[in-house]
Design a protein around this motif. Sequence first.
Motif, PDB file in Angstrom:
ATOM      1  N   GLN A 106       7.549 -12.249 -17.764  1.00 40.24           N
ATOM      2  CA  GLN A 106       8.706 -12.513 -19.050  1.00 40.24           C
ATOM      3  C   GLN A 106       9.268 -11.289 -17.466  1.00 40.24           C
ATOM      4  OE1 GLN A 106       7.757 -10.748 -22.337  1.00 40.24           O
ATOM      5  NE2 GLN A 106       7.692 -12.562 -23.976  1.00 40.24           N
ATOM      6  N   ALA A 107      10.579 -11.639 -17.312  1.00 43.46           N
ATOM      7  CA  ALA A 107      10.724 -10.949 -15.801  1.00 43.46           C
ATOM      8  C   ALA A 107      12.396  -8.983 -16.520  1.00 43.46           C
ATOM      9  CB  ALA A 107      12.126 -11.343 -14.939  1.00 43.46           C
ATOM     10  N   SER A 108      11.730  -8.456 -15.461  1.00 43.19           N
ATOM     11  CA  SER A 108      11.631  -7.120 -15.926  1.00 43.19           C
ATOM     12  C   SER A 108      13.473  -7.207 -15.124  1.00 43.19           C
ATOM     13  CB  SER A 108      11.101  -6.144 -14.609  1.00 43.19           C
ATOM     14  OG  SER A 108      11.758  -4.805 -15.530  1.00 43.19           O
ATOM     15  N   PRO A 109      14.326  -6.111 -16.191  1.00 43.67           N
ATOM     16  CA  PRO A 109      15.525  -6.450 -15.899  1.00 43.67           C
ATOM     17  C   PRO A 109      16.204  -5.187 -14.224  1.00 43.67           C
ATOM     18  CG  PRO A 109      15.784  -5.555 -17.248  1.00 43.67           C
ATOM     19  CD  PRO A 109      14.121  -5.523 -17.671  1.00 43.67           C
ATOM     20  N   THR A 110      15.123  -4.527 -14.619  1.00 47.51           N
ATOM     21  CA  THR A 110      15.526  -3.430 -13.152  1.00 47.51           C
ATOM     22  C   THR A 110      13.914  -3.416 -12.563  1.00 47.51           C
ATOM     23  OG1 THR A 110      14.076  -1.657 -14.582  1.00 47.51           O
ATOM     24  CG2 THR A 110      16.221  -1.616 -14.395  1.00 47.51           C
ATOM     25  N   LYS A 111      14.140  -2.626 -11.188  1.00 54.45           N
ATOM     26  CA  LYS A 111      13.243  -2.758 -10.007  1.00 54.45           C
ATOM     27  C   LYS A 111      12.536  -2.293 -10.716  1.00 54.45           C
ATOM     28  CE  LYS A 111      12.378  -1.671  -5.528  1.00 54.45           C
ATOM     29  NZ  LYS A 111      12.395  -0.951  -4.241  1.00 54.45           N
ATOM     30  N   LEU A 112      10.710  -3.225 -10.684  1.00 56.24           N
ATOM     31  CA  LEU A 112       9.829  -1.886 -11.348  1.00 56.24           C
ATOM     32  C   LEU A 112       8.991  -0.855 -10.124  1.00 56.24           C
ATOM     33  CD1 LEU A 112       7.815  -4.997 -12.080  1.00 56.24           C
ATOM     34  CD2 LEU A 112       8.386  -3.637 -13.786  1.00 56.24           C
ATOM     35  N   LYS A 113       8.797  -0.267 -10.259  1.00 56.40           N
ATOM     36  CA  LYS A 113       9.151   1.592  -9.318  1.00 56.40           C
ATOM     37  C   LYS A 113       6.842   1.194  -8.953  1.00 56.40           C
ATOM     38  CE  LYS A 113      13.268   2.892  -9.039  1.00 56.40           C
ATOM     39  NZ  LYS A 113      13.547   2.410  -7.538  1.00 56.40           N
ATOM     40  N   LYS A 114       6.571   1.770  -7.214  1.00 58.32           N
ATOM     41  CA  LYS A 114       5.288   1.773  -7.417  1.00 58.32           C
ATOM     42  C   LYS A 114       4.412   2.555  -8.274  1.00 58.32           C
ATOM     43  CE  LYS A 114       2.565   1.990  -3.270  1.00 58.32           C
ATOM     44  NZ  LYS A 114       2.117   1.666  -1.737  1.00 58.32           N
ATOM     45  N   ALA A 115       5.696   4.148  -7.865  1.00 58.40           N
ATOM     46  CA  ALA A 115       5.094   5.318  -8.518  1.00 58.40           C
ATOM     47  C   ALA A 115       4.555   5.128  -9.972  1.00 58.40           C
ATOM     48  CB  ALA A 115       6.189   6.013  -8.981  1.00 58.40           C
ATOM     49  N   ASP A 116       5.001   3.507 -10.698  1.00 58.67           N
ATOM     50  CA  ASP A 116       4.709   3.511 -12.698  1.00 58.67           C
ATOM     51  C   ASP A 116       3.330   2.631 -12.790  1.00 58.67           C
ATOM     52  OD1 ASP A 116       7.035   5.184 -13.226  1.00 58.67           O
ATOM     53  OD2 ASP A 116       8.563   3.238 -13.396  1.00 58.67           O
ATOM     54  N   GLY A 117       2.748   2.282 -11.239  1.00 57.44           N
ATOM     55  CA  GLY A 117       0.913   2.058 -10.794  1.00 57.44           C
ATOM     56  C   GLY A 117       1.988   0.522 -11.375  1.00 57.44           C
ATOM     57  N   PRO A 118       0.199  -0.356 -11.063  1.00 59.72           N
ATOM     58  CA  PRO A 118       0.341  -1.850 -11.513  1.00 59.72           C
ATOM     59  C   PRO A 118       1.078  -2.426 -12.375  1.00 59.72           C
ATOM     60  CG  PRO A 118      -1.523  -0.753 -10.677  1.00 59.72           C
ATOM     61  CD  PRO A 118      -1.138   0.108 -11.416  1.00 59.72           C
ATOM     62  N   PRO A 119       2.517  -3.068 -12.798  1.00 66.40           N
ATOM     63  CA  PRO A 119       2.903  -4.009 -13.483  1.00 66.40           C
ATOM     64  C   PRO A 119       1.958  -4.745 -14.795  1.00 66.40           C
ATOM     65  CG  PRO A 119       3.450  -4.785 -11.960  1.00 66.40           C
ATOM     66  CD  PRO A 119       2.677  -3.516 -11.582  1.00 66.40           C
ATOM     67  N   GLN A 120       1.690  -5.001 -16.092  1.00 67.53           N
ATOM     68  CA  GLN A 120       1.434  -5.874 -16.579  1.00 67.53           C
ATOM     69  C   GLN A 120       2.460  -6.937 -16.922  1.00 67.53           C
ATOM     70  OE1 GLN A 120      -1.465  -5.054 -18.068  1.00 67.53           O
ATOM     71  NE2 GLN A 120      -1.427  -3.470 -16.339  1.00 67.53           N
ATOM     72  N   LEU A 121       1.754  -7.800 -15.969  1.00 69.45           N
ATOM     73  CA  LEU A 121       3.121  -9.114 -16.619  1.00 69.45           C
ATOM     74  C   LEU A 121       2.095 -10.185 -17.362  1.00 69.45           C
ATOM     75  CD1 LEU A 121       2.849 -10.191 -12.974  1.00 69.45           C
ATOM     76  CD2 LEU A 121       4.917  -8.620 -13.393  1.00 69.45           C
ATOM     77  N   ARG A 122       2.931 -10.681 -18.274  1.00 67.45           N
ATOM     78  CA  ARG A 122       2.691 -12.032 -19.572  1.00 67.45           C
ATOM     79  C   ARG A 122       3.386 -13.134 -19.077  1.00 67.45           C
ATOM     80  NH1 ARG A 122       4.847  -9.651 -25.043  1.00 67.45           N
ATOM     81  NH2 ARG A 122       3.805 -10.490 -25.427  1.00 67.45           N
ATOM     82  N   PHE A 123       2.843 -13.939 -18.824  1.00 67.52           N
ATOM     83  CA  PHE A 123       2.763 -14.635 -18.596  1.00 67.52           C
ATOM     84  C   PHE A 123       3.113 -16.278 -19.386  1.00 67.52           C
ATOM     85  CE2 PHE A 123       0.782 -13.039 -14.526  1.00 67.52           C
ATOM     86  CZ  PHE A 123       1.136 -14.255 -13.531  1.00 67.52           C
ATOM     87  N   GLU A 124       4.127 -16.807 -19.069  1.00 69.29           N
ATOM     88  CA  GLU A 124       4.400 -17.601 -19.691  1.00 69.29           C
ATOM     89  C   GLU A 124       4.306 -19.207 -19.132  1.00 69.29           C
ATOM     90  OE1 GLU A 124       8.309 -16.996 -21.598  1.00 69.29           O
ATOM     91  OE2 GLU A 124       7.399 -15.823 -22.122  1.00 69.29           O
ATOM     92  N   PRO A 125       3.618 -20.247 -19.853  1.00 71.90           N
ATOM     93  CA  PRO A 125       4.312 -21.813 -19.019  1.00 71.90           C
ATOM     94  C   PRO A 125       5.330 -22.096 -18.413  1.00 71.90           C
ATOM     95  CG  PRO A 125       3.348 -22.145 -21.003  1.00 71.90           C
ATOM     96  CD  PRO A 125       3.498 -20.487 -20.972  1.00 71.90           C
TER      97      PRO A 125
END
Length: 421
Positions: free
Chosen positions: A298-317
């Motif tokens: 589920q892609a983020s509509p805005t760029k993920l920032k390094k300062a926010d820490g590792p993103p929690q990616l939710r995977f879908e097939p």
Amino acid sequence: MARLLLIIGGGIAAYKASELIRLARKAGHEVTPVLTAGGAHFVTPMTLAALAESPVYTSLWDLKDETEMGHIQLSRAADLVLVCPATADLIARMAAGIADDLATTLLLATDKPVVIAPAMNHRMWLHEATMDNVARLKSRGIKVIEPVEGDMACGEYGPGRLPEPVDIMAYLAKEFSLPFDAGALFPAPTVPPTAPAADGSLKGKHILVTAGPTHEPIDPVRVIANRSSGKQGFAIAAAAAAAGARVTLVAGPVSLPTPGGVARIDVETAEQMAAAVDAALPCDAAILVAAVADWKVQASPTKLKKADGPPQLRFEPNPDILATLARHPLRPGLLVGFAAETQDLAANASAKRQAKGADWIVANDVSGDVMGGSHNQVRLVTAEGSEDWEEATKEAVAQHLVSRIAEELHRPGSQDRPAAE
């Protein structure tokens, strides 16, 4: 350079909008995508935004935009409005002057030239109601890029296919004097010395090939991808074309020249590749070489920032293109899949052939430099057993595989193969 407002209707041909944006941007034009609710079933705002480097507009009810009458600004800021694909429903609403969503409201509010590129089933296109609606639009000065004849996603044949994006751009360039040099963007490919002779063994056959990786967006600048170079798939497409076949090549994001005599469709994501494969049917044989990402996020509509820490990616097939094609009503007479393995090559390839319902699996060990290298060593797995091929250039592997495919397609009863074993 022109500012293009691109309205994307809800048909399977919507996947071509990505390539159209890429071509327009390469030619130096600005593109602002407007995605209808139907179009969003086929392409994602994230993909369009990344390619256009522009926000994607989807709703008439965006409070931030509409407090400033955003639909009026959008409709007037462009130099040209293109509706692509224009479905029968969208054409009918345009002809009737309906403004019940952002796209149709923009079309009523604009004072700029409007061009539509229809795409639909050939019976829908030839229906009296559609013809009347198109005639009404033409009488109002709207220009129409006529659809072309070809195979339909529904399995029928006739006029209704969306022209290729390069042809659409060429039309706009000629009609509106826009900068666009197709020759510069697509230089004539050179045929390598190892190209096979045109023996005609696949003359009259339609061969579908997928090649390269897919890119699944995480945010506007990051993707999940496989390390496929596309070289093996492109070599197979070249060999099939040289053998006389009509070849459709669905290519992921690679920078390889299009082989001579091959119709190429560029895609980014697994969903786009699945749609392009479906749209290319029917075919006599399909060779699915592409390294399709098994998962999307589920892609983020805005760029993920390094300062926010590792993103929690939710995977879908992602769609399983090989398994889907094996069960398809228009299943090819010969369905060939590829299996890239790093261990237990024979066992994994055999299991994949049975699980997916493929006729053949071409398996290769990718623990070395195969991904991006010039050579390959494969094992061909069929219902009759398996055979190991000697290491060779990818062109030589392609020629040998195409020769085997030609033999199989000419074998009595080969087209009567059941949909799955």
